[in-house]
Design a protein around this motif. Sequence first.
Motif, PDB file in Angstrom:
ATOM      1  N   LYS A  16       0.847  -1.187   0.000  1.00  0.00           N
ATOM      2  CA  LYS A  16       0.000   0.000   0.000  1.00  0.00           C
ATOM      3  C   LYS A  16       0.883   1.237   0.000  1.00  0.00           C
ATOM      4  CE  LYS A  16      -3.851  -2.092   2.442  1.00  0.00           C
ATOM      5  NZ  LYS A  16      -4.716  -2.085   3.599  1.00  0.00           N
ATOM      6  N   GLU A  17       0.369   2.282  -0.587  1.00  0.00           N
ATOM      7  CA  GLU A  17       1.073   3.559  -0.580  1.00  0.00           C
ATOM      8  C   GLU A  17       0.057   4.688  -0.482  1.00  0.00           C
ATOM      9  OE1 GLU A  17       2.626   4.909  -4.590  1.00  0.00           O
ATOM     10  OE2 GLU A  17       2.138   2.827  -5.073  1.00  0.00           O
ATOM     11  N   ARG A  18       0.546   5.845  -0.046  1.00  0.00           N
ATOM     12  CA  ARG A  18      -0.322   7.023   0.065  1.00  0.00           C
ATOM     13  C   ARG A  18      -0.311   7.774  -1.252  1.00  0.00           C
ATOM     14  NH1 ARG A  18      -3.097   8.132   3.963  1.00  0.00           N
ATOM     15  NH2 ARG A  18      -3.666  10.253   4.282  1.00  0.00           N
ATOM     16  N   PHE A  19      -1.518   8.122  -1.732  1.00  0.00           N
ATOM     17  CA  PHE A  19      -1.611   8.883  -2.973  1.00  0.00           C
ATOM     18  C   PHE A  19      -2.937   9.622  -3.005  1.00  0.00           C
ATOM     19  CE2 PHE A  19      -3.216   4.635  -3.731  1.00  0.00           C
ATOM     20  CZ  PHE A  19      -4.397   4.835  -4.425  1.00  0.00           C
ATOM     21  N   ASP A  20      -3.017  10.561  -3.941  1.00  0.00           N
ATOM     22  CA  ASP A  20      -4.227  11.366  -4.128  1.00  0.00           C
ATOM     23  C   ASP A  20      -5.152  10.612  -5.090  1.00  0.00           C
ATOM     24  OD1 ASP A  20      -6.179  13.213  -4.854  1.00  0.00           O
ATOM     25  OD2 ASP A  20      -4.779  14.870  -5.100  1.00  0.00           O
ATOM     26  N   ILE A  21      -6.280  10.149  -4.592  1.00  0.00           N
ATOM     27  CA  ILE A  21      -7.222   9.351  -5.390  1.00  0.00           C
ATOM     28  C   ILE A  21      -7.805  10.166  -6.544  1.00  0.00           C
ATOM     29  CG2 ILE A  21      -9.243   9.807  -3.940  1.00  0.00           C
ATOM     30  CD1 ILE A  21      -8.488   6.444  -5.538  1.00  0.00           C
ATOM     31  N   ALA A  22      -7.977  11.467  -6.344  1.00  0.00           N
ATOM     32  CA  ALA A  22      -8.513  12.309  -7.420  1.00  0.00           C
ATOM     33  C   ALA A  22      -7.534  12.372  -8.584  1.00  0.00           C
ATOM     34  CB  ALA A  22      -8.819  13.708  -6.897  1.00  0.00           C
ATOM     35  N   LEU A  23      -6.253  12.476  -8.271  1.00  0.00           N
ATOM     36  CA  LEU A  23      -5.225  12.511  -9.319  1.00  0.00           C
ATOM     37  C   LEU A  23      -5.176  11.173 -10.056  1.00  0.00           C
ATOM     38  CD1 LEU A  23      -2.924  13.983 -10.738  1.00  0.00           C
ATOM     39  CD2 LEU A  23      -1.406  13.205  -8.915  1.00  0.00           C
ATOM     40  N   LEU A  24      -5.248  10.058  -9.323  1.00  0.00           N
ATOM     41  CA  LEU A  24      -5.250   8.737  -9.958  1.00  0.00           C
ATOM     42  C   LEU A  24      -6.489   8.559 -10.834  1.00  0.00           C
ATOM     43  CD1 LEU A  24      -3.814   5.981 -10.205  1.00  0.00           C
ATOM     44  CD2 LEU A  24      -5.291   5.196  -8.339  1.00  0.00           C
ATOM     45  N   ALA A  25      -7.632   9.029 -10.360  1.00  0.00           N
ATOM     46  CA  ALA A  25      -8.868   8.943 -11.145  1.00  0.00           C
ATOM     47  C   ALA A  25      -8.740   9.755 -12.429  1.00  0.00           C
ATOM     48  CB  ALA A  25     -10.064   9.416 -10.320  1.00  0.00           C
ATOM     49  N   GLN A  26      -8.162  10.950 -12.350  1.00  0.00           N
ATOM     50  CA  GLN A  26      -7.989  11.779 -13.545  1.00  0.00           C
ATOM     51  C   GLN A  26      -7.032  11.125 -14.528  1.00  0.00           C
ATOM     52  OE1 GLN A  26      -9.787  14.765 -14.252  1.00  0.00           O
ATOM     53  NE2 GLN A  26      -9.009  14.118 -16.233  1.00  0.00           N
ATOM     54  N   GLN A  27      -5.969  10.512 -14.026  1.00  0.00           N
ATOM     55  CA  GLN A  27      -5.026   9.813 -14.906  1.00  0.00           C
ATOM     56  C   GLN A  27      -5.711   8.631 -15.599  1.00  0.00           C
ATOM     57  OE1 GLN A  27      -2.021   8.967 -11.973  1.00  0.00           O
ATOM     58  NE2 GLN A  27      -0.862  10.825 -12.434  1.00  0.00           N
ATOM     59  N   THR A  28      -6.569   7.936 -14.878  1.00  0.00           N
ATOM     60  CA  THR A  28      -7.302   6.807 -15.456  1.00  0.00           C
ATOM     61  C   THR A  28      -8.248   7.301 -16.538  1.00  0.00           C
ATOM     62  OG1 THR A  28      -7.148   5.651 -13.326  1.00  0.00           O
ATOM     63  CG2 THR A  28      -8.751   4.814 -14.908  1.00  0.00           C
ATOM     64  N   ILE A  29      -8.946   8.388 -16.266  1.00  0.00           N
ATOM     65  CA  ILE A  29      -9.846   8.990 -17.251  1.00  0.00           C
ATOM     66  C   ILE A  29      -9.077   9.435 -18.493  1.00  0.00           C
ATOM     67  CG2 ILE A  29     -11.245  11.047 -17.700  1.00  0.00           C
ATOM     68  CD1 ILE A  29     -12.149  10.856 -14.769  1.00  0.00           C
ATOM     69  N   ASP A  30      -7.927  10.052 -18.277  1.00  0.00           N
ATOM     70  CA  ASP A  30      -7.127  10.531 -19.401  1.00  0.00           C
ATOM     71  C   ASP A  30      -6.763   9.390 -20.348  1.00  0.00           C
ATOM     72  OD1 ASP A  30      -7.281  13.065 -18.330  1.00  0.00           O
ATOM     73  OD2 ASP A  30      -5.232  13.056 -17.510  1.00  0.00           O
ATOM     74  N   GLY A  31      -6.580   8.208 -19.811  1.00  0.00           N
ATOM     75  CA  GLY A  31      -6.277   7.049 -20.635  1.00  0.00           C
ATOM     76  C   GLY A  31      -7.441   6.584 -21.494  1.00  0.00           C
ATOM     77  N   HIS A  32      -8.630   7.110 -21.227  1.00  0.00           N
ATOM     78  CA  HIS A  32      -9.832   6.725 -21.973  1.00  0.00           C
ATOM     79  C   HIS A  32     -10.323   7.816 -22.922  1.00  0.00           C
ATOM     80  CE1 HIS A  32     -10.904   2.918 -19.959  1.00  0.00           C
ATOM     81  NE2 HIS A  32     -10.218   3.435 -18.958  1.00  0.00           N
ATOM     82  N   GLN A  33      -9.566   8.893 -23.074  1.00  0.00           N
ATOM     83  CA  GLN A  33     -10.035  10.028 -23.877  1.00  0.00           C
ATOM     84  C   GLN A  33     -10.428   9.621 -25.296  1.00  0.00           C
ATOM     85  OE1 GLN A  33     -10.935  12.920 -22.833  1.00  0.00           O
ATOM     86  NE2 GLN A  33     -10.210  12.539 -20.766  1.00  0.00           N
ATOM     87  N   ALA A  34      -9.619   8.798 -25.944  1.00  0.00           N
ATOM     88  CA  ALA A  34      -9.931   8.387 -27.319  1.00  0.00           C
ATOM     89  C   ALA A  34     -11.236   7.591 -27.356  1.00  0.00           C
ATOM     90  CB  ALA A  34      -8.786   7.563 -27.903  1.00  0.00           C
ATOM     91  N   GLU A  35     -11.437   6.734 -26.372  1.00  0.00           N
ATOM     92  CA  GLU A  35     -12.675   5.945 -26.304  1.00  0.00           C
ATOM     93  C   GLU A  35     -13.881   6.856 -26.095  1.00  0.00           C
ATOM     94  OE1 GLU A  35     -14.401   2.081 -23.883  1.00  0.00           O
ATOM     95  OE2 GLU A  35     -12.937   3.370 -22.884  1.00  0.00           O
ATOM     96  N   PHE A  36     -13.759   7.816 -25.189  1.00  0.00           N
ATOM     97  CA  PHE A  36     -14.857   8.749 -24.945  1.00  0.00           C
ATOM     98  C   PHE A  36     -15.193   9.522 -26.222  1.00  0.00           C
ATOM     99  CE2 PHE A  36     -13.238   9.020 -20.321  1.00  0.00           C
ATOM    100  CZ  PHE A  36     -14.005   7.936 -19.945  1.00  0.00           C
ATOM    101  N   THR A  37     -14.177   9.997 -26.909  1.00  0.00           N
ATOM    102  CA  THR A  37     -14.381  10.745 -28.151  1.00  0.00           C
ATOM    103  C   THR A  37     -15.058   9.864 -29.193  1.00  0.00           C
ATOM    104  OG1 THR A  37     -12.453  12.111 -27.689  1.00  0.00           O
ATOM    105  CG2 THR A  37     -13.212  12.038 -29.976  1.00  0.00           C
ATOM    106  N   ARG A  38     -14.577   8.636 -29.331  1.00  0.00           N
ATOM    107  CA  ARG A  38     -15.126   7.699 -30.326  1.00  0.00           C
ATOM    108  C   ARG A  38     -16.619   7.445 -30.114  1.00  0.00           C
ATOM    109  NH1 ARG A  38     -11.440   4.191 -29.584  1.00  0.00           N
ATOM    110  NH2 ARG A  38     -12.500   2.776 -28.176  1.00  0.00           N
ATOM    111  N   HIS A  39     -17.039   7.432 -28.852  1.00  0.00           N
ATOM    112  CA  HIS A  39     -18.438   7.125 -28.540  1.00  0.00           C
ATOM    113  C   HIS A  39     -19.276   8.369 -28.226  1.00  0.00           C
ATOM    114  CE1 HIS A  39     -17.558   2.917 -28.762  1.00  0.00           C
ATOM    115  NE2 HIS A  39     -16.615   3.035 -27.863  1.00  0.00           N
ATOM    116  N   GLY A  40     -18.699   9.542 -28.431  1.00  0.00           N
ATOM    117  CA  GLY A  40     -19.458  10.773 -28.218  1.00  0.00           C
ATOM    118  C   GLY A  40     -19.775  11.056 -26.764  1.00  0.00           C
ATOM    119  N   ILE A  41     -18.974  10.518 -25.870  1.00  0.00           N
ATOM    120  CA  ILE A  41     -19.198  10.735 -24.434  1.00  0.00           C
ATOM    121  C   ILE A  41     -18.448  11.982 -24.017  1.00  0.00           C
ATOM    122  CG2 ILE A  41     -18.795   9.784 -22.115  1.00  0.00           C
ATOM    123  CD1 ILE A  41     -18.952   6.970 -23.443  1.00  0.00           C
TER     124      ILE A  41
END
Length: 160
Positions: free
Chosen positions: A1-26
């Motif tokens: 386990k490690e300490r981290f900012d969950i909001a930053l990790l969530a944003q990084q995860t979302i950023d990895g899906h940008q092409a998928e979101f664009t492709r589906h009009g989300i």
Amino acid sequence: KERFDIALLAQQTIDGHQAEFTRHGIIAPEVLVLPRAKPVEVSMVKGMVVQVLENLLSNSVYWLKQEQRVRRNFIPRIEIVADTDLHELRVTDNGPGISSADAEHIFKPFFTRKPPGEGKGLGLYISREIAHYHKAELFLSEEHHGHSKNRNTFVLAFPK
């Protein structure tokens, strides 16, 4: 386990899906942090938290695409809120949602509302187990967004 900012990790995860979101009009989500001034620090295994986030995003994308097929002028959205006061992360979409009758069943292994071949019914079960491993909770909020009778906000509540 490690300490981290969950909001930053969530944003990084979302950023990895940008092409998928664009492709589906989300409409691509950004993590909204409330109140804005504070990080949402947790002590967890990052990779396991990413697995939970990936599952929630994957489910949202799947059901938003289904809703697009049914409603012609539908504009799919995903919203993610990191709440520092409540110490939780909320993932909401404006898709069809989940009936109150299925609210707990969706966390059982092999339960799915997807057609055969589209899902195994293990994602939310595993995600909840990961939450419990970290002394956190994953549940479906009673909030309603979009469809008045169905729920569509998942909450990952962290230990303080």
